[in-house]
Design a protein around this motif. Structure first.
Motif, mmCIF file in Angstrom:
data_model
loop_
_atom_site.group_PDB
_atom_site.id
_atom_site.type_symbol
_atom_site.label_atom_id
_atom_site.label_comp_id
_atom_site.label_asym_id
_atom_site.label_seq_id
_atom_site.Cartn_x
_atom_site.Cartn_y
_atom_site.Cartn_z
ATOM 1 N N ILE A 48 0.861 -1.184 0.000
ATOM 2 C CA ILE A 48 0.000 0.000 0.000
ATOM 3 C C ILE A 48 0.895 1.231 0.000
ATOM 4 O O ILE A 48 1.891 1.287 0.720
ATOM 5 N N VAL A 49 0.555 2.230 -0.813
ATOM 6 C CA VAL A 49 1.259 3.513 -0.825
ATOM 7 C C VAL A 49 0.259 4.597 -0.445
ATOM 8 O O VAL A 49 -0.848 4.649 -0.985
ATOM 9 N N MET A 50 0.680 5.456 0.487
ATOM 10 C CA MET A 50 -0.242 6.465 1.000
ATOM 11 C C MET A 50 0.445 7.819 1.107
ATOM 12 O O MET A 50 1.634 7.901 1.421
ATOM 13 N N TYR A 59 -2.072 3.965 -3.902
ATOM 14 C CA TYR A 59 -1.881 2.735 -4.667
ATOM 15 C C TYR A 59 -1.977 1.533 -3.740
ATOM 16 O O TYR A 59 -1.473 1.541 -2.620
ATOM 17 N N THR A 60 -2.642 0.489 -4.218
ATOM 18 C CA THR A 60 -2.705 -0.791 -3.521
ATOM 19 C C THR A 60 -2.395 -1.886 -4.534
ATOM 20 O O THR A 60 -2.941 -1.889 -5.630
ATOM 21 N N SER A 61 -1.528 -2.808 -4.170
ATOM 22 C CA SER A 61 -1.165 -3.876 -5.093
ATOM 23 C C SER A 61 -2.323 -4.850 -5.280
ATOM 24 O O SER A 61 -3.221 -4.957 -4.435
ATOM 25 N N VAL A 148 4.493 13.769 3.534
ATOM 26 C CA VAL A 148 5.121 12.570 4.093
ATOM 27 C C VAL A 148 4.442 11.380 3.424
ATOM 28 O O VAL A 148 3.226 11.219 3.524
ATOM 29 N N TYR A 149 5.230 10.591 2.722
ATOM 30 C CA TYR A 149 4.705 9.404 2.048
ATOM 31 C C TYR A 149 4.939 8.164 2.903
ATOM 32 O O TYR A 149 5.821 8.136 3.776
ATOM 33 N N TYR A 150 4.173 7.144 2.577
ATOM 34 C CA TYR A 150 4.092 5.978 3.452
ATOM 35 C C TYR A 150 4.028 4.724 2.594
ATOM 36 O O TYR A 150 3.186 4.619 1.710
ATOM 37 N N ILE A 151 4.987 3.835 2.790
ATOM 38 C CA ILE A 151 5.025 2.563 2.077
ATOM 39 C C ILE A 151 4.724 1.464 3.089
ATOM 40 O O ILE A 151 5.480 1.278 4.045
ATOM 41 N N GLN A 152 3.633 0.756 2.911
ATOM 42 C CA GLN A 152 3.245 -0.307 3.847
ATOM 43 C C GLN A 152 3.328 -1.658 3.161
ATOM 44 O O GLN A 152 2.676 -1.892 2.149
ATOM 45 N N VAL A 153 4.138 -2.551 3.719
ATOM 46 C CA VAL A 153 4.226 -3.921 3.230
ATOM 47 C C VAL A 153 3.549 -4.824 4.260
ATOM 48 O O VAL A 153 3.936 -4.841 5.431
#
Length: 252
Positions: A48-50, A59-61, A148-153
């Motif tokens: 997920i990108v926020m 964006y969500t994979s 501020v961007y956020y990359i969630q795995v």
């Protein structure tokens, strides 16, 4: 599913490629995206990108359908919350609040990065719950606009070996911990058991030992034993010191 470790440098390559556009118009045929999707398929993961400052999921994979039953194009924070196990909702909410604190600090500083990592039980499409590792890497960027961007795995960690009575938790600026999960990584966690954490949460709300015993259907003696164990584990002189520490970490 047998996990096949890989370097998280690919996520930094992904950031480098798509940050200039604000992670918009991500190309499903891009070799980086194809490689990411393949790695996540092999390892039961999703991305997920926020834009954390604007509270917008960009964006969500595609694996969100397999893992959560959520169409990538329709994903939003409320849909994610609706998949959280009821017993983990409080901690999930505290995690979101801590993310907002980190977002504010990075935005004010106009630089830096941070990581929040924890495990949360999430509802699968088949109606059962699976334990997910949330690895939330966030960073300040002045482009394409200040945010501020956020990359969630998210990783399904049902097959990992964890201390059953505790949960994994990390918050801080050690970005080296944003890496493929291992048993060692997952056992970086909180020192309290679920029951001890439950009791300390009730104490923070003003309940005394008798009231806690009544709510949990246990004896006052058991509650007081848990209180002594909490102080022993944390090496604090008073429960209020424990509460203050947990609040600072976003756990209360």
């Amino acid at each position: 599913m047998l996990k096949i470790p890989y370097s998280y440098n690919i996520y930094h390559d992904f950031i480098e490629s798509y940050l200039p556009s604000g992670f918009l118009n991500i190309d499903s045929q891009d070799p980086i995206i194809c490689k990411l999707e393949s790695l996540m398929e092999e390892n039961d993961q999703m991305l997920i990108v926020m834009d954390l400052t604007q509270l917008t999921i960009i964006y969500t994979s595609k694996r969100s359908m397999d893992m959560l039953g959520i169409e990538p194009e329709t994903n939003d924070p409320l849909k994610m919350m609706s998949k959280v196990h009821p017993e983990d909702l409080h901690r999930f909410g505290l995690g979101r609040s801590k993310l907002m604190d980190l977002d504010k600090n990075l935005y004010i500083a106009h630089k830096g990065a941070a990581l929040l990592s924890t495990d949360i039980r999430m509802l699968r499409p088949d109606g059962e719950y699976a334990k997910h590792l949330f690895q939330c890497y966030m960073f300040y960027s002045p482009i394409p606009h200040e945010s501020v961007y956020y990359i969630q795995v998210n990783t399904n960690i049902e097959e990992y070996i964890m201390h059953k009575a505790t949960f994994h938790y990390y918050v801080g600026d050690d970005i080296t911990l944003f890496r493929f999960p291992t048993d060692e990584l997952l056992n970086i966690g909180h020192y309290l058991t679920h029951r001890e954490f439950e009791i300390i949460h009730m104490i923070s709300k003003g309940l005394n030992s008798e009231e806690i015993a009544e709510k949990l259907f246990i004896s006052v003696h058991t509650v007081n034993t848990h209180r002594r164990n909490i102080l022993g584990k944390t090496e604090k002189g008073h429960i209020s010191d424990v509460i203050f520490d947990l609040m600072g970490k976003g756990l209360l």
